[in-house]
Design a protein around this motif. Structure first.
Motif, PDB file in Angstrom:
ATOM      1  N   LEU A 114      13.984  -1.998  -0.817  1.00 16.70           N
ATOM      2  CA  LEU A 114      14.568  -0.906  -0.328  1.00 16.70           C
ATOM      3  C   LEU A 114      13.568   0.550  -0.234  1.00 16.70           C
ATOM      4  N   VAL A 115      13.028   0.676  -1.504  1.00 10.93           N
ATOM      5  CA  VAL A 115      12.016   1.581  -1.109  1.00 10.93           C
ATOM      6  C   VAL A 115      10.987   1.447  -0.450  1.00 10.93           C
ATOM      7  N   ALA A 116      10.333   0.166  -0.018  1.00  9.40           N
ATOM      8  CA  ALA A 116       9.387  -0.316   0.973  1.00  9.40           C
ATOM      9  C   ALA A 116       9.853  -0.114   2.173  1.00  9.40           C
ATOM     10  N   SER A 161       8.802  -2.099   6.590  1.00 11.98           N
ATOM     11  CA  SER A 161      10.241  -1.677   7.338  1.00 11.98           C
ATOM     12  C   SER A 161      11.030  -2.825   7.287  1.00 11.98           C
ATOM     13  N   ALA A 162      10.982  -4.040   7.410  1.00 11.17           N
ATOM     14  CA  ALA A 162      11.648  -5.120   7.217  1.00 11.17           C
ATOM     15  C   ALA A 162      12.104  -5.616   5.744  1.00 11.17           C
ATOM     16  N   GLY A 163      11.804  -4.815   5.120  1.00  9.13           N
ATOM     17  CA  GLY A 163      11.874  -5.173   3.366  1.00  9.13           C
ATOM     18  C   GLY A 163      11.387  -6.495   3.146  1.00  9.13           C
ATOM     19  N   ASP A 164      10.224  -6.768   3.630  1.00  4.27           N
ATOM     20  CA  ASP A 164       9.308  -7.779   3.146  1.00  4.27           C
ATOM     21  C   ASP A 164       7.929  -7.202   2.509  1.00  4.27           C
ATOM     22  N   LEU A 165       8.231  -6.680   1.423  1.00  4.28           N
ATOM     23  CA  LEU A 165       6.970  -5.850   0.577  1.00  4.28           C
ATOM     24  C   LEU A 165       5.865  -6.819   0.465  1.00  4.28           C
ATOM     25  N   ASP A 195      -0.445   0.332  -3.167  1.00  6.35           N
ATOM     26  CA  ASP A 195      -1.353   0.129  -4.299  1.00  6.35           C
ATOM     27  C   ASP A 195      -0.597  -0.020  -5.630  1.00  6.35           C
ATOM     28  N   ARG A 196       0.537   0.957  -5.921  1.00  6.12           N
ATOM     29  CA  ARG A 196       1.370   0.758  -7.019  1.00  6.12           C
ATOM     30  C   ARG A 196       1.748  -0.668  -7.381  1.00  6.12           C
ATOM     31  N   VAL A 197       2.722  -1.087  -6.165  1.00  6.40           N
ATOM     32  CA  VAL A 197       3.037  -2.466  -6.414  1.00  6.40           C
ATOM     33  C   VAL A 197       1.911  -3.594  -6.463  1.00  6.40           C
ATOM     34  N   GLY A 198       0.853  -3.364  -6.167  1.00 11.31           N
ATOM     35  CA  GLY A 198      -0.089  -4.417  -6.249  1.00 11.31           C
ATOM     36  C   GLY A 198      -0.884  -4.427  -7.576  1.00 11.31           C
ATOM     37  N   SER A 204       5.118 -12.789  -7.925  1.00 12.29           N
ATOM     38  CA  SER A 204       5.395 -12.743  -6.296  1.00 12.29           C
ATOM     39  C   SER A 204       4.153 -12.491  -5.669  1.00 12.29           C
ATOM     40  N   HIS A 205       3.342 -11.413  -6.288  1.00  8.49           N
ATOM     41  CA  HIS A 205       2.405 -10.966  -5.640  1.00  8.49           C
ATOM     42  C   HIS A 205       1.071 -11.326  -6.517  1.00  8.49           C
TER      43      HIS A 205
END
Length: 369
Positions: A114-116, A161-165, A195-198, A204-205
């Motif tokens: 949702l944030v993404a 935007s599609a929630g596909d982070l 960058d923070r998520v990565g 998953s990532h």
């Protein structure tokens, strides 16, 4: 048509009818879709289910480099499609719309998506459904063999935007480091968030998106489903009281069960990490985990049958995930598919997906050797 050609056609028709008749000589036998696997035209769809400890439970200071032997072996399998255990943007959007039925579920299980989506929308102006439609259109119709950095940034923004982070992260990582900057609908807030998520700890990532970027994929696909909370949530205290009985706690705290469950904490070297992935993907651990977590819920009485309700909800979630994976394979008949999932799901996925009419399951232990 010549007389000879008519004769050949009649012969072929006779052979086809004979084969069909052989198949229905016992029409009263129970239906099993696996029978179709022997009559498939073309290559079977291969599915490898990789069970993973949840890397969010890894020790502080976890070094993603220890995953390299696992990534190398998965790259050698050369999947055409990668599926991860996450909610899709569509699922999170639905959970939010149905929040009266599933209160808090969208934020609990999809907050990062949702944030993404919000950060992406600020640059693209696209809400989740429109963004997913645009991402599919771009990849289906307009995506070049060698996209420019501007095109990748634009696609990353649309996917976010599609929630596909995690697919957005793939596009971000496929950019040269110097091109990972705001622009083309991707704002500073989204750039910083990618960058923070990565840099976080999540299979998953660290496995799914990293491998996809390495193999030149443009996106990953989500399998998870959380639209079942209304089964047990209204009686969650009843479930907790049942689980906390000393007899059940003794089962859950047995070393044979706790050792795999705490294995992410021991991923401190490349060899230890590879050994752990081999362990949690073995049939023995799959059976042990299933028997400990789920058989113990239903082989004894529980108040208001709450144990059986919990098992049914777990099975419903796994079936929905299997359905989502199967839907992905419908777009890629005969492909090699990699599914990355928490290892507790693996035995259920293997059992359900092996029943599909054109699927061949790939042995994870063999791939990881």
């Amino acid at each position: 048509m010549t007389k000879r050609a008519w004769g050949l056609a009649a012969l072929m028709l006779g052979l086809s009818l004979g084969q069909a008749q052989a198949q229905v000589q016992d029409p009263d036998r129970p239906f099993d879709p696996r029978e179709y696997q022997s009559r498939l035209h073309g290559e079977k769809t291969q599915i490898l289910v990789l069970g993973s400890p949840h890397l969010s439970n890894a020790a502080e200071g976890f070094d993603p480099a220890v995953l390299e032997p696992v990534l190398e072996r998965l790259a050698a399998y050369a999947p055409d499609v990668i599926v991860i255990e996450n909610l899709s943007g569509e699922s999170v959007h639905a959970l939010r719309a149905w929040r009266a039925l599933y209160p808090g579920a969208a934020d609990m299980f999809g907050r990062h998506l949702l944030v993404a989506a919000a950060l992406g929308q600020s640059g693209t102006g696209l809400e989740v459904p429109e963004a997913e439609a645009e991402a599919r259109r771009l990849l289906r119709e307009d995506w070049p063999q060698a996209p420019t950095p501007a095109q990748r940034r634009r696609l990353a923004a649309v996917l976010a935007s599609a929630g596909d982070l995690y697919s957005a992260l793939i596009q971000w990582w496929r950019l040269d480091a110097s091109e990972r900057k705001p622009g083309d609908g991707l704002g500073r807030g989204l750039a910083d968030y990618l960058d923070r998520v990565g840099s976080g700890r999540n299979e998953s990532h660290l496995i799914g998106a990293r491998l996809a970027a390495r193999l030149g994929h443009d996106r990953v696909h989500a399998s998870d489903d959380q639209a079942y909370g209304d089964v047990v949530q209204p009686r969650v205290q009843l479930l907790m009281d049942f689980i906390e009985q000393p007899e059940l706690q003794a089962v859950f705290n047995a070393p044979a069960f706790r050792d795999p469950a705490s294995s992410a904490q021991r991923m401190t070297t490349a060899q230890a990490t590879l050994d752990i992935y081999r362990m949690v993907n073995s049939p023995r651990i799959g059976r042990l985990d299933a028997d400990t977590q789920w058989l113990t819920m239903m082989d004894r009485p529980s108040p208001e049958n709450i144990g059986r309700s919990q098992v049914a909800a777990w099975e419903a979630r796994n079936l929905r995930q299997a359905g989502n994976i199967r839907e992905v394979t419908a777009h890629h008949p005969g492909a090699r598919v990699l599914v990355i999932v928490g290892y507790s799901h693996k035995p259920w996925f293997d059992a359900y997906l092996s029943m599909m009419s054109d699927v061949q399951m790939v042995d994870a232990e063999t791939v990881l050797r």
